[in-house]
Design a protein around this motif. Structure first.
Motif, PDB file in Angstrom:
ATOM      1  N   THR A   1       0.875  -1.162   0.000  1.00  0.00           N
ATOM      2  CA  THR A   1       0.000   0.000   0.000  1.00  0.00           C
ATOM      3  C   THR A   1       0.912   1.211   0.000  1.00  0.00           C
ATOM      4  N   MET A   2       0.653   2.152  -0.941  1.00  0.00           N
ATOM      5  CA  MET A   2       1.551   3.287  -1.022  1.00  0.00           C
ATOM      6  C   MET A   2       0.824   4.563  -1.415  1.00  0.00           C
ATOM      7  N   GLN A   3       1.465   5.661  -1.100  1.00  0.00           N
ATOM      8  CA  GLN A   3       0.960   6.982  -1.450  1.00  0.00           C
ATOM      9  C   GLN A   3       2.135   7.807  -1.954  1.00  0.00           C
ATOM     10  N   LEU A   4       1.985   8.359  -3.152  1.00  0.00           N
ATOM     11  CA  LEU A   4       3.010   9.219  -3.737  1.00  0.00           C
ATOM     12  C   LEU A   4       2.489  10.641  -3.819  1.00  0.00           C
ATOM     13  N   THR A   5       3.283  11.599  -3.365  1.00  0.00           N
ATOM     14  CA  THR A   5       2.934  13.010  -3.506  1.00  0.00           C
ATOM     15  C   THR A   5       4.157  13.736  -4.051  1.00  0.00           C
ATOM     16  N   PRO A   6       3.917  14.735  -4.914  1.00  0.00           N
ATOM     17  CA  PRO A   6       5.062  15.449  -5.494  1.00  0.00           C
ATOM     18  C   PRO A   6       5.891  16.137  -4.423  1.00  0.00           C
ATOM     19  N   GLN A   7       7.175  16.139  -4.639  1.00  0.00           N
ATOM     20  CA  GLN A   7       8.091  16.830  -3.735  1.00  0.00           C
ATOM     21  C   GLN A   7       8.251  18.239  -4.282  1.00  0.00           C
ATOM     22  N   SER A   8       7.618  19.208  -3.620  1.00  0.00           N
ATOM     23  CA  SER A   8       7.557  20.561  -4.160  1.00  0.00           C
ATOM     24  C   SER A   8       8.781  21.399  -3.849  1.00  0.00           C
ATOM     25  N   ALA A   9       9.444  21.117  -2.758  1.00  0.00           N
ATOM     26  CA  ALA A   9      10.586  21.950  -2.386  1.00  0.00           C
ATOM     27  C   ALA A   9      11.683  21.079  -1.798  1.00  0.00           C
TER      28      ALA A   9
ATOM     29  N   ASP B   1      -7.858   3.443   2.782  1.00  0.00           N
ATOM     30  CA  ASP B   1      -8.709   4.471   2.199  1.00  0.00           C
ATOM     31  C   ASP B   1      -7.897   5.626   1.623  1.00  0.00           C
ATOM     32  N   ASN B   2      -6.750   5.934   2.230  1.00  0.00           N
ATOM     33  CA  ASN B   2      -5.922   7.053   1.784  1.00  0.00           C
ATOM     34  C   ASN B   2      -4.724   6.616   0.946  1.00  0.00           C
ATOM     35  N   PHE B   3      -4.511   5.331   0.840  1.00  0.00           N
ATOM     36  CA  PHE B   3      -3.374   4.805   0.116  1.00  0.00           C
ATOM     37  C   PHE B   3      -3.877   3.874  -0.984  1.00  0.00           C
ATOM     38  N   LYS B   4      -3.032   3.634  -1.968  1.00  0.00           N
ATOM     39  CA  LYS B   4      -3.411   2.796  -3.095  1.00  0.00           C
ATOM     40  C   LYS B   4      -2.624   1.481  -3.049  1.00  0.00           C
ATOM     41  N   LEU B   5      -3.324   0.374  -3.260  1.00  0.00           N
ATOM     42  CA  LEU B   5      -2.696  -0.946  -3.293  1.00  0.00           C
ATOM     43  C   LEU B   5      -2.033  -1.137  -4.659  1.00  0.00           C
ATOM     44  N   HIS B   6      -0.768  -1.537  -4.663  1.00  0.00           N
ATOM     45  CA  HIS B   6      -0.015  -1.714  -5.908  1.00  0.00           C
ATOM     46  C   HIS B   6       0.732  -3.035  -5.898  1.00  0.00           C
ATOM     47  N   GLN B   7       0.787  -3.651  -7.057  1.00  0.00           N
ATOM     48  CA  GLN B   7       1.712  -4.747  -7.288  1.00  0.00           C
ATOM     49  C   GLN B   7       3.023  -4.077  -7.673  1.00  0.00           C
ATOM     50  N   VAL B   8       4.109  -4.416  -6.995  1.00  0.00           N
ATOM     51  CA  VAL B   8       5.389  -3.768  -7.262  1.00  0.00           C
ATOM     52  C   VAL B   8       6.495  -4.798  -7.403  1.00  0.00           C
ATOM     53  N   ASN B   9       7.548  -4.380  -8.050  1.00  0.00           N
ATOM     54  CA  ASN B   9       8.808  -5.100  -8.050  1.00  0.00           C
ATOM     55  C   ASN B   9       9.711  -4.237  -7.192  1.00  0.00           C
ATOM     56  N   ILE B  10      10.138  -4.747  -6.039  1.00  0.00           N
ATOM     57  CA  ILE B  10      10.777  -3.893  -5.042  1.00  0.00           C
ATOM     58  C   ILE B  10      12.131  -4.436  -4.620  1.00  0.00           C
ATOM     59  N   SER B  11      13.026  -3.512  -4.281  1.00  0.00           N
ATOM     60  CA  SER B  11      14.337  -3.867  -3.740  1.00  0.00           C
ATOM     61  C   SER B  11      14.656  -2.873  -2.632  1.00  0.00           C
ATOM     62  N   GLY B  12      15.815  -2.992  -2.059  1.00  0.00           N
ATOM     63  CA  GLY B  12      16.226  -2.079  -1.005  1.00  0.00           C
ATOM     64  C   GLY B  12      16.563  -0.688  -1.498  1.00  0.00           C
ATOM     65  N   SER B  13      16.608  -0.500  -2.818  1.00  0.00           N
ATOM     66  CA  SER B  13      16.974   0.817  -3.341  1.00  0.00           C
ATOM     67  C   SER B  13      15.914   1.445  -4.231  1.00  0.00           C
ATOM     68  N   GLY B  14      14.784   0.761  -4.418  1.00  0.00           N
ATOM     69  CA  GLY B  14      13.736   1.347  -5.249  1.00  0.00           C
ATOM     70  C   GLY B  14      12.641   0.358  -5.567  1.00  0.00           C
ATOM     71  N   LEU B  15      11.697   0.811  -6.382  1.00  0.00           N
ATOM     72  CA  LEU B  15      10.601  -0.063  -6.782  1.00  0.00           C
ATOM     73  C   LEU B  15      10.091   0.313  -8.153  1.00  0.00           C
ATOM     74  N   LYS B  16       9.389  -0.641  -8.767  1.00  0.00           N
ATOM     75  CA  LYS B  16       8.777  -0.461 -10.074  1.00  0.00           C
ATOM     76  C   LYS B  16       7.321  -0.868  -9.951  1.00  0.00           C
ATOM     77  N   PHE B  17       6.421  -0.074 -10.533  1.00  0.00           N
ATOM     78  CA  PHE B  17       4.994  -0.373 -10.487  1.00  0.00           C
ATOM     79  C   PHE B  17       4.320   0.121 -11.754  1.00  0.00           C
ATOM     80  N   HIS B  18       3.106  -0.340 -11.993  1.00  0.00           N
ATOM     81  CA  HIS B  18       2.315   0.081 -13.144  1.00  0.00           C
ATOM     82  C   HIS B  18       1.232   1.035 -12.657  1.00  0.00           C
ATOM     83  N   ASP B  19       1.031   2.130 -13.384  1.00  0.00           N
ATOM     84  CA  ASP B  19       0.035   3.122 -12.986  1.00  0.00           C
ATOM     85  C   ASP B  19      -0.556   3.762 -14.241  1.00  0.00           C
ATOM     86  N   SER B  20      -1.720   4.336 -14.087  1.00  0.00           N
ATOM     87  CA  SER B  20      -2.357   5.034 -15.201  1.00  0.00           C
ATOM     88  C   SER B  20      -1.749   6.421 -15.416  1.00  0.00           C
TER      89      SER B  20
END
Length: 190
Positions: free
Chosen positions: A18-26, A97-116
């Protein structure tokens, strides 16, 4: 870190998070260190889940000792631990409710997921991530290193650019446990 280098440094696995991404504005301000900011940006639910997990980890050795000497007391503590596990799962489910469930390919340094959504390459994002079944949550900063059109959406690859060392260690332990479980199931023919 290049994608090839990451593959050598960290093991990758398919997982559901479960994850939530928000833009890093500053950029991070000078008042606090980036790691301090990561810790202070966690939702209260993540903090509670992580504290429950830490207490559970801290008590493992003590439980083994009690189990060897007093099976009935050990059974009582196991029942109490099961109650905490139920509570952790309840809290984690409330976050969905506030986060989105994703299938990911994950490692200790990053992740890959599919999104619209199309994520611009080199854009920076805040990531709040919850791992299952551990119910361990953490926050980190990420950078989009790849975003390619695929199957009416995009395959997005994020690199962790600022992650707490303890959180990265917990993520690697999580990945290792999942891989061990997968290998065990394959050996047993499941």
């Amino acid at each position: 870190m290049s994608i090839d280098q990451e593959r050598r440094d960290f093991f990758r696995i398919e997982d559901e998070v479960t994850m939530q991404l928000t833009p890093q504005s500053a950029p991070v301000g000078n008042d606090t260190s980036p790691v301090d900011q990561l810790d202070s940006s966690l939702p209260e639910e993540f903090i509670i889940l992580n504290q429950l997990r830490k207490l559970d980890n801290d008590s493992v050795q003590l439980m083994r000792s009690i189990q060897d000497k007093h099976r009935d007391i050990a059974q009582y503590f196991k029942t109490q631990n099961d109650k905490f596990e139920l509570l952790s799962r309840y809290i984690a489910n409330q976050l969905k409710d506030n986060f989105k469930l994703h299938q990911v390919n994950i490692s200790g340094s990053g992740l890959k997921f599919h999104d619209s959504k199309d994520y611009p390459v080199n854009s920076n994002w805040h990531l709040k991530l919850l791992l299952y079944p551990d119910c361990y949550g953490f926050y980190c900063q990420t950078k989009v290193i790849q975003c390619e059109p695929k199957d009416k959406g995009f395959d997005v690859t994020l690199e962790f650019t600022n992650i707490n060392t303890h959180d990265q260690d917990e993520l690697v332990k999580h990945i290792t446990r999942l891989q061990s479980q997968k290998l065990r199931k394959e050996r047993l023919g499941h």
